[in-house]
Design an enzyme around this catalytic site. Structure first.
Site, mmCIF file in Angstrom:
data_model
loop_
_atom_site.group_PDB
_atom_site.id
_atom_site.type_symbol
_atom_site.label_atom_id
_atom_site.label_comp_id
_atom_site.label_asym_id
_atom_site.label_seq_id
_atom_site.Cartn_x
_atom_site.Cartn_y
_atom_site.Cartn_z
ATOM 1 N N ASP A 1 0.819 -1.222 0.000
ATOM 2 C CA ASP A 1 0.000 0.000 0.000
ATOM 3 C C ASP A 1 0.847 1.263 0.000
ATOM 4 O OD1 ASP A 1 0.890 -0.222 2.595
ATOM 5 O OD2 ASP A 1 -1.040 0.218 3.525
ATOM 6 N N ASP B 1 1.758 -10.488 3.594
ATOM 7 C CA ASP B 1 0.769 -10.400 4.672
ATOM 8 C C ASP B 1 -0.657 -10.621 4.192
ATOM 9 O OD1 ASP B 1 2.831 -9.844 6.372
ATOM 10 O OD2 ASP B 1 2.424 -7.695 6.529
ATOM 11 N N ARG C 1 6.581 -30.627 24.575
ATOM 12 C CA ARG C 1 6.906 -29.236 24.862
ATOM 13 C C ARG C 1 5.890 -28.288 24.239
ATOM 14 N NH1 ARG C 1 13.431 -29.545 23.780
ATOM 15 N NH2 ARG C 1 14.031 -30.130 25.901
ATOM 16 N N VAL D 1 12.658 -15.685 6.795
ATOM 17 C CA VAL D 1 12.563 -16.958 6.073
ATOM 18 C C VAL D 1 11.208 -17.068 5.380
ATOM 19 C CG1 VAL D 1 11.614 -18.294 8.007
ATOM 20 C CG2 VAL D 1 12.993 -19.449 6.272
ATOM 21 N N GLN D 2 10.223 -16.351 5.908
ATOM 22 C CA GLN D 2 8.883 -16.373 5.304
ATOM 23 C C GLN D 2 8.846 -15.683 3.943
ATOM 24 O OE1 GLN D 2 5.927 -15.386 8.764
ATOM 25 N NE2 GLN D 2 7.985 -14.885 9.424
#
Length: 754
Positions: free
Chosen positions: A90, A137, A172, A270-271
Site C-alpha cells: 500500500d 501479509d 513441549r 525466512v517467510q
C-alpha cells in the site's frame, strides 16, 4: 514477483509493445540511466523458480519529495514511458497514485524547462497505472490473495510441521512468531492448516484474562491426547490495551501460571524467501498477462486500478479505494471495533476464525458431554424412530488417493464432535463398510492427521456392484449410521449415485449423504478446485524445476507426462507455473499436422540458441499421440541438434504432506458439508448432494442432477474454468507465438466491502 515481471515483459512483447524494467523500485526511476532498462524475451528466462525479484526493490526517500518525483518523470519521458505496471504494497501504491495525479504538472514543467518538446508533452500527457499487490501479509482489502502470501504460508506451515515433531517428542510448548504487522491472515490460516492450539492476531486483540484462558486450553489439550502445544502470534498482535503481545510476554505468562518453559521460534524473513509456490507462479503470471491487456487496451487515464483476485477471477479494484479501505482496518482496531476489522478481511477470514475456535477447542470431560448437544430435541431418525441420541455420522473415502483426505477426516471428526455427534470412521472404503470395519473416532484419534499425506482410513477405487448393496445396507443398519460423509474422487461420486438410485429397494440408503471433492485430477463436477489438486501441482512443479536444472547442462527437449487421465488441469497449470513451452491436453485433440508444426518450431528454437525446451503431456492425451510418440517425433526432427528425454512424473504427484491451501480447502468444505447434514437432520430429509467450491462460495447440488455437470465419457466436468487460461501459456512461453492473444475477463468489484 518474478512470475508477474516475466508475464508483463513477454505479454507486452507479444502485443508489440516495448517493456522496460525500472530497477530497485522508485529509486531506479529517480536515478535514471541504466536503472531503466529495456527488456528482451530472454531477460526473463529461468526466473520463475527464483525467490525475490530480479529487477530489485528498495525504499526511496527521494521519491517522497516533489523534486524526486520530478526527476522520475523526466527519466520516464526520456524513454517514452507513460504506462506503468507497479508491483508493491500500500505504501508503494499510494506513492504511485500521487505521482500519477501530478503527472500533467510534471509534463508541463519539463516542457517549459526545455527538457522535452511540445510534441512529446502532448503525446504523453497522461500516465496510466495498473497495480499488482505484492505483500506476503495478504493485507490488501478487496483481493482474496496478494502476490507472495501463499508462498509465505507454505514456509510457516512447513516450519510448524517440523516444530511439531520436535515438540511432540519432548512434550513441549512452542511459541512461533510469524509476520503480520497489521493483518492476521498468515497466523490465522497457519493455525488452521498447522493445527495450532492458540493464535494471537491484530484483528482480535487479547482481552482481560487471556493468560488463564490460554493456559487452560493448553492443559485440556494435553488431557485430550496432545503431546505438544503450538502457539502462533503475529508480529503486530497486541492486547486490547494496545500493549504488544510478544513471544517473550506469552512465554512469561505460561511460566508464571504453569511452571512450564516454552520454546520460542521467530521465523522472520525466512517467510519471504525461497522458491515461490505453484499458486504464486500461475496466479501472478495471469495477473501480469491481464495487467498488460488492461494497460494497453483499457481506459485508465483517470482511473488507476489494482488487479486483484476474487473467487479465482481477476478483478479490477479502484486503487486508492482499496488502499484507504486497507488502512481503515487499523482504525477499527484502534477504536475497539474488532468485528469490523475482521469483516473487512473478507468472509473467508471470518469463517476461518470461527472454524479455528472449534478445531482447537479440546473436548470437555466426558461427564460434562451430552450426546444431544447441538441437535433439536424433537429430532427423529430417518427410519421413522425417535432420535434421542446424537447423530451417528460415518466418514468414508473412495476413489484415488488425494493429499488432504486426512485433513478433511480430522476436521469432520472435530467439527462433528463439537455438534454433539458420534463420528465413525470406515476403514477400507466401501469394502470396509460391507465388512463392518466401522469404528468410533474421538478427538484424540485424529490428532496429527491434518499434516499427513495418504489416507488413514484408506481409500479404494472400485464402485460397489449391485451384488454388494445388501451387505452395505446391512452394515449401515448394524452400525446405526444416520448419515454418510464421503470424501473422494469421481468413483466416490458414481458410487453414491448408484446407492441413491437403489433407495426404493434398500431403505438403509435413505440417509443424508454428502460428497466432498478430493482428487488430484481436479475433474469433479460442481467444484472448481478439489482437495489434493494444489498439492499435486506443487509436487509436479518441484519435479519439473529439477528436470529443467538437469537439462541445463546440455541441449535438450524434455517431455514430461502428467497425471489427470483425460483432464488436463495438472498439465496446463504445471505448464504455467514451470514455464513449459508446450502442454498437450486431451481437451484439445492433437493432430499430426499440429505435432509437425510444433516440432519445426521446437527445432527453430534450438537453432536460435535455445538450450532447453519443456513439453508437458496429459497422461490421457490421445490413444495414438502419447508421450513416447511425441518424444520420437521431436527427436526425429532434431536430427542430432538436441537430444530428447521423456519421463512420466507418476505417483510423486499424489504423495507428501498436503499443501496449506489443500488443508484450508478441506477444512472449509467439510465445515460446509456438516452444515448440510445438520440442515437435513433438522428438516428430516435424506438428500444426497455433492458440494464444491465455485468461485469463493461453496454450493451443493443433488446427486440426481450430476449428469448436467459431468461428461462421464471423458470423466471430467463439461465446464472447466481453467481452460480459459490456455492462451496465457502460449503468450508467455513461446517467443514470436502466432497464437491469438485472448483477453482475460476482468470484473469490476461491486463493493470494496463485499
Amino acid at each position: 514477483m518474478n512470475a508477474a515481471v516475466r508475464a508483463v515483459v513477454r505479454s507486452a512483447l507479444a502485443h508489440g509493445a516495448h517493456p522496460f524494467a525500472i530497477l530497485e523500485g522508485w529509486a531506479g526511476a529517480v536515478a535514471g540511466g541504466d536503472s531503466i532498462r529495456e527488456m528482451a524475451w530472454s531477460d526473463v528466462s529461468n526466473i520463475l523458480p527464483a525467490g525475490g525479484t530480479v529487477i530489485g526493490t528498495a525504499r526511496c526517500p527521494e521519491f517522497r519529495d516533489y523534486e524526486g518525483r520530478h526527476r522520475a518523470a523526466k527519466h520516464l519521458l526520456e524513454r517514452g514511458i507513460d504506462r506503468l505496471v507497479v508491483i508493491g504494497g500500500d505504501g508503494s501504491l499510494t506513492g504511485t497514485d500521487e505521482f500519477r495525479s501530478e503527472w500533467s504538472q510534471h509534463v508541463a514543467e519539463l516542457r517549459d524547462e526545455g527538457v522535452i518538446d511540445a510534441e512529446t508533452a502532448e503525446k504523453h500527457s497522461t500516465l496510466s497505472v495498473v497495480a499488482l499487490v505484492g505483500s506476503i501479509d495478504n493485507d490488501m482489502v478487496g483481493t482474496d490473495m496478494t502476490i507472495g502470501a501463499d508462498t509465505a504460508l507454505h514456509r510457516i506451515v512447513d516450519a510448524m510441521d517440523q516444530i511439531t515433531s520436535t515438540a511432540a517428542s519432548h512434550q513441549r510448548t512452542f511459541i512461533v512468531e510469524v509476520m503480520g504487522r497489521f493483518c492476521g491472515y498468515l497466523p490465522l490460516m497457519a493455525a488452521v492448516a498447522g493445527g495450532a492450539d492458540y493464535v494471537f492476531t491484530p484483528e482480535a486483540p487479547a482481552g482481560p484474562g487471556w493468560e488463564d484462558d490460554m493456559c487452560d486450553k493448553l492443559a485440556r489439550g494435553r488431557e485430550a491426547g496432545r503431546r505438544e502445544s503450538i502457539i502462533l502470534v503475529a508480529e503486530g498482535a497486541a492486547d486490547q490495551a494496545g500493549e504488544a503481545m510478544s513471544a517473550t510476554r506469552i512465554a512469561a505468562a505460561l511460566k508464571d501460571r504453569t511452571g512450564q518453559d516454552a520454546r520460542i521460534t521467530i521465523l522472520g524473513h525466512v517467510q519471504r524467501g525461497g522458491s515461490p509456490s505453484a499458486y504464486d507462479r500461475w496466479m501472478s503470471t495471469l495477473l501480469g498477462y491481464a495487467a498488460v491487456q488492461e494497460i494497453l487496451t483499457g481506459s485508465l487515464d483517470n482511473n488507476p486500478c489494482i488487479l486483484g483476485v476474487r473467487h479465482n477471477r481477476i478483478t479490477r479494484i479502484p486503487l486508492m479505494e482499496a488502499v484507504l479501505a486497507t488502512r481503515a482496518v487499523k482504525g477499527y482496531i484502534a477504536d475497539g471495533n474488532y468485528t469490523a476489522a475482521q469483516e473487512a478481511r473478507g468472509s473467508s477470514f471470518t469463517t476461518m476464525y470461527a472454524i479455528n475456535q472449534i478445531l482447537s477447542e479440546p473436548p470437555a470431560p466426558t461427564n460434562e458431554q451430552t450426546r444431544t448437544d447441538g441437535l433439536p430435541e424433537q429430532l427423529t431418525d430417518l427410519h421413522g424412530g425417535p432420535l434421542q441420541r446424537g447423530a451417528r455420522v460415518a466418514i468414508l473415502h473412495a476413489g484415488g488417493l488425494a493429499p488432504g483426505m486426512n485433513t478433511a477426516a480430522r476436521a469432520a471428526v472435530r467439527l462433528g464432535i463439537a455438534r454433539g455427534w458420534t463420528m465413525l470412521g470406515i476403514d477400507g472404503s466401501w469394502a470396509g463398510l460391507a465388512d463392518n470395519r466401522v469404528r468410533e473416532l474421538e478427538w484424540r484419534d485424529v490428532e496429527g492427521w491434518a499434516f499427513q499425506g495418504g489416507a488413514e482410513l484408506g481409500t479404494r477405487r472400485p464402485v460397489p456392484t449391485i451384488e454388494e448393496f445388501y451387505s452395505l445396507g446391512r452394515a449401515i443398519e448394524r452400525n446405526d449410521i444416520d448419515a454418510l460423509l464421503v470424501i473422494g474422487g469421481l468413483n466416490a461420486y458414481l458410487s453414491v449415485r448408484e446407492l441413491t438410485a437403489e433407495r426404493d429397494r434398500y431403505p438403509a440408503f435413505r440417509i443424508p449423504m454428502v460428497l466432498v471433492p478430493a482428487s488430484i485430477d481436479n475433474n469433479l463436477p460442481g467444484s472448481e478446485l478439489s482437495i489434493g489438486a494444489d498439492t499435486a501441482l506443487n509436487n509436479a512443479v518441484w519435479a519439473l524445476d529439477r528436470i529443467k536444472e538437469s537439462a541445463a547442462a546440455s541441449r535438450r527437449c524434455f517431455v514430461a507426462e502428467m497425471m489427470g487421465r483425460r483432464c488436463g488441469y495438472l498439465t496446463l497449470m504445471s505448464g504455467l507455473a514451470s514455464g513449459a513451452e508446450y502442454a498437450y491436453l486431451n481437451e484439445e485433440p492433437a493432430s499430426l499436422s499440429k505435432i509437425d508444426d510444433d516440432a519445426r518450431t521446437l527445432r527453430a528454437a534450438f537453432e536460435a540458441g535455445r538450450r532447453l525446451f519443456l513439453v508437458l503431456v496429459n497422461e490421457g492425451v490421445s490413444p495414438h499421440y502419447d508421450r513416447d510418440f511425441l518424444a520420437t517425433a521431436f527427436g526425429a526432427v532434431g536430427e542430432g541438434l538436441f537430444d530428447v528425454r521423456h519421463q512420466a512424473l507418476g505417483h510423486l504427484q499424489q504423495g507428501g504432506a498436503p499443501s496449506p491451501y489443500d488443508r484450508l480447502l478441506a477444512t472449509r468444505l467439510v465445515y460446509k458439508a456438516l452444515g448440510y447434514l445438520e440442515d437435513q437432520f433438522e428438516q428430516g430429509k435424506a438428500a444426497a448432494v455433492y458440494i464444491g467450491m465455485v468461485g469463493n462460495h461453496i454450493e451443493a447440488r443433488p446427486v440426481e442432477r450430476m449428469d448436467e455437470d459431468l461428461d462421464l465419457v471423458n470423466r471430467r466436468p463439461y465446464n472447466q474454468w481453467w481452460m480459459d487460461l490456455r492462451p496465457v501459456l502460449e503468450a508467455v512461453s513461446l517467443q514470436n507465438s502466432q497464437a491469438e492473444l485472448m483477453p482475460v475477463h476482468i470484473a469490476d468489484a461491486e463493493s470494496i466491502k463485499h
